[in-house]
Design an enzyme around this catalytic site. Structure first.
Site, short mmCIF file in Angstrom:
data_model
loop_
_atom_site.label_atom_id
_atom_site.label_comp_id
_atom_site.label_asym_id
_atom_site.label_seq_id
_atom_site.Cartn_x
_atom_site.Cartn_y
_atom_site.Cartn_z
N TYR A 119 0.73 -1.32 0.13
CA TYR A 119 0.14 -0.03 0.11
C TYR A 119 0.75 1.19 0.01
CZ TYR A 119 -3.36 3.52 1.69
OH TYR A 119 -4.21 4.56 2.00
N PRO A 310 -49.16 21.26 42.00
CA PRO A 310 -49.74 22.55 42.30
C PRO A 310 -49.77 22.66 43.98
CG PRO A 310 -50.97 21.53 40.44
CD PRO A 310 -49.98 20.39 40.87
#
Length: 400
Positions: A119, A310
């Site tokens: 390569y 609440p």
């Protein structure tokens, strides 16, 4: 400017094409000096007859095409040297003077473990072609020898150990590490692409090579990307295992800007399968609402979200060293604080309609009250330390 990219469907090619399209479509305004009219994408499945026209029109050429994993080593020379010859001959035929960039490899040094690399030999032959072409035509040739590349869209189980490790660990697949002490020289794809954009502006970085080591030199024969990282295989795997555990521990490791760990984490996330993109968090739910830890950090505390029903009051405690930010993002509430040993109460009316951060001061008992009769109060909370059940630093006391 018209740009030709060969190997456009490869790892580097896809990232470079995406970056160039962002500039061309005015999505990226960080490179005002680059004006792109057209991008020619050429790959192995492109009609070869198109190459002549692309070469005739291109103002800049990125040659990213190449062979990495052939069935036969002879294909290295055909893929890396052969196509380079075809490309350069086509450019000469079209009398092109466009600058041309070559994606080569550090293996082209043919030094050390690369000495017998087919390569590397094919890449070195390609380099010489480009240098000869530059001498013959006068066109600028930019030859880059890249080390190990990593980043999003890199193909696993191909030619990148980082891509393979990221993919396999993200997908619960086995990995193999023969030597944890093996050190890799690593280049992140965004840093590579940034250098390619520098090259388009004529600002490429030049160097010479001392063996496999880069020596920056303004008139150097080669080009390089200056931002390189080094990490052993063991370090990489350990980092990836930490990233994988984050969805359980909620601990985000330190990821300093431009650091390798930051780039590796982004790479790892790009390989997550769909079923891991979201993950459940543990909600501590009771009649008052819920409390959920969202994220913890190594040195900068944690982030949580608190939901109050609440009319509910939460808190009523104080800390010695721990301090927090309360940030109401939905609903309407009252935060109260009182310094221990005094009677003065500090009142802060808060609302998701006007988001602000309120300090919970050390040595002050505090609470948060949902003032609505109908809507939940949602508060993002940051604490300067991770909660430690063995040392909670939390002491109950009502504000008033």
């Amino acid at each position: 400017m018209k740009i030709l990219i060969t190997g456009a469907k490869g790892f580097v090619g896809k990232n470079l094409v995406a970056a160039l399209k962002n500039i061309c479509e005015n999505k990226d305004k960080t490179r005002p000096n680059i004006k792109i009219e057209e991008i020619f994408e050429f790959d192995i499945d492109t009609d070869p007859l198109l190459l002549d026209g692309f070469c005739a029109k291109a103002d800049f050429v990125f040659n990213l095409a190449g062979v990495n994993r052939p069935k036969d080593n002879a294909e290295f020379m055909a893929g890396n040297f052969g196509f380079a010859s075809t490309l350069l001959n086509t450019l000469k035929k079209q009398h092109s003077k466009a600058p041309i960039m070559l994606s080569s490899s550090i293996q082209a040094t043919l030094i050390g473990r690369y000495a017998e690399s087919d390569y590397g030999k094919s890449k070195l032959a390609g380099e010489e072609l480009f240098f000869d072409y530059s001498k013959e035509t006068g066109a600028k040739a930019l030859v880059y020898r890249f080390p190990n590349l990593f980043g999003k869209w890199c193909r696993p189980n191909y030619n990148s150990a980082v891509a393979t490790f990221c993919n396999n660990i993200a997908n619960d697949l086995p990995i193999q590490v023969n030597d944890r002490s093996t050190e890799l020289e690593l280049l992140y794809i965004d840093d590579l692409v940034n250098e390619m954009l520098d090259a388009l502006e004529g600002k490429e970085h030049h160097c010479e090579f001392d063996g496999v080591n880069v020596v920056e030199k303004a008139d150097g024969k080669y080009c390089f990307v200056s931002t390189i990282h080094h990490a052993t295989l063991g370090e990489i795997v350990d980092m990836l295992e930490t990233f994988k555990k984050q969805t359980v521990t909620l601990v985000m490791p330190e990821i300093p800007d431009k650091s390798f760990v930051k780039k590796l984490y982004s790479t790892y996330l790009s390989y997550l399968p769909k079923e891991k993109v979201s993950f459940p968090l543990t909600m501590n739910v009771d009649a008052r609402g819920s409390f959920t830890e969202l994220l913890k950090t190594v040195n900068c505390g944690q982030i949580s979200v608190n939901i109050s029903k609440p009319g509910i009051t939460k808190g009523q405690h104080w800390h010695n060293t721990k301090w927090e930010f309360f940030i109401v993002v939905a609903g309407r509430g009252l935060i109260q604080e009182r310094k221990i040993g005094t009677d003065e109460v500090l009142n802060f009316y808060v609302s998701g309609d006007k988001i602000e951060a309120v300090h919970m001061l050390p040595g002050y008992t505090h609470n948060i009250i949902n003032l609505s009769d109908t809507d939940d109060l949602v508060t993002v909370m940051w604490a300067n330390e991770q909660f430690d059940p063995k040392h909670p630093d939390t002491f109950g006391e009502v504000v008033e």
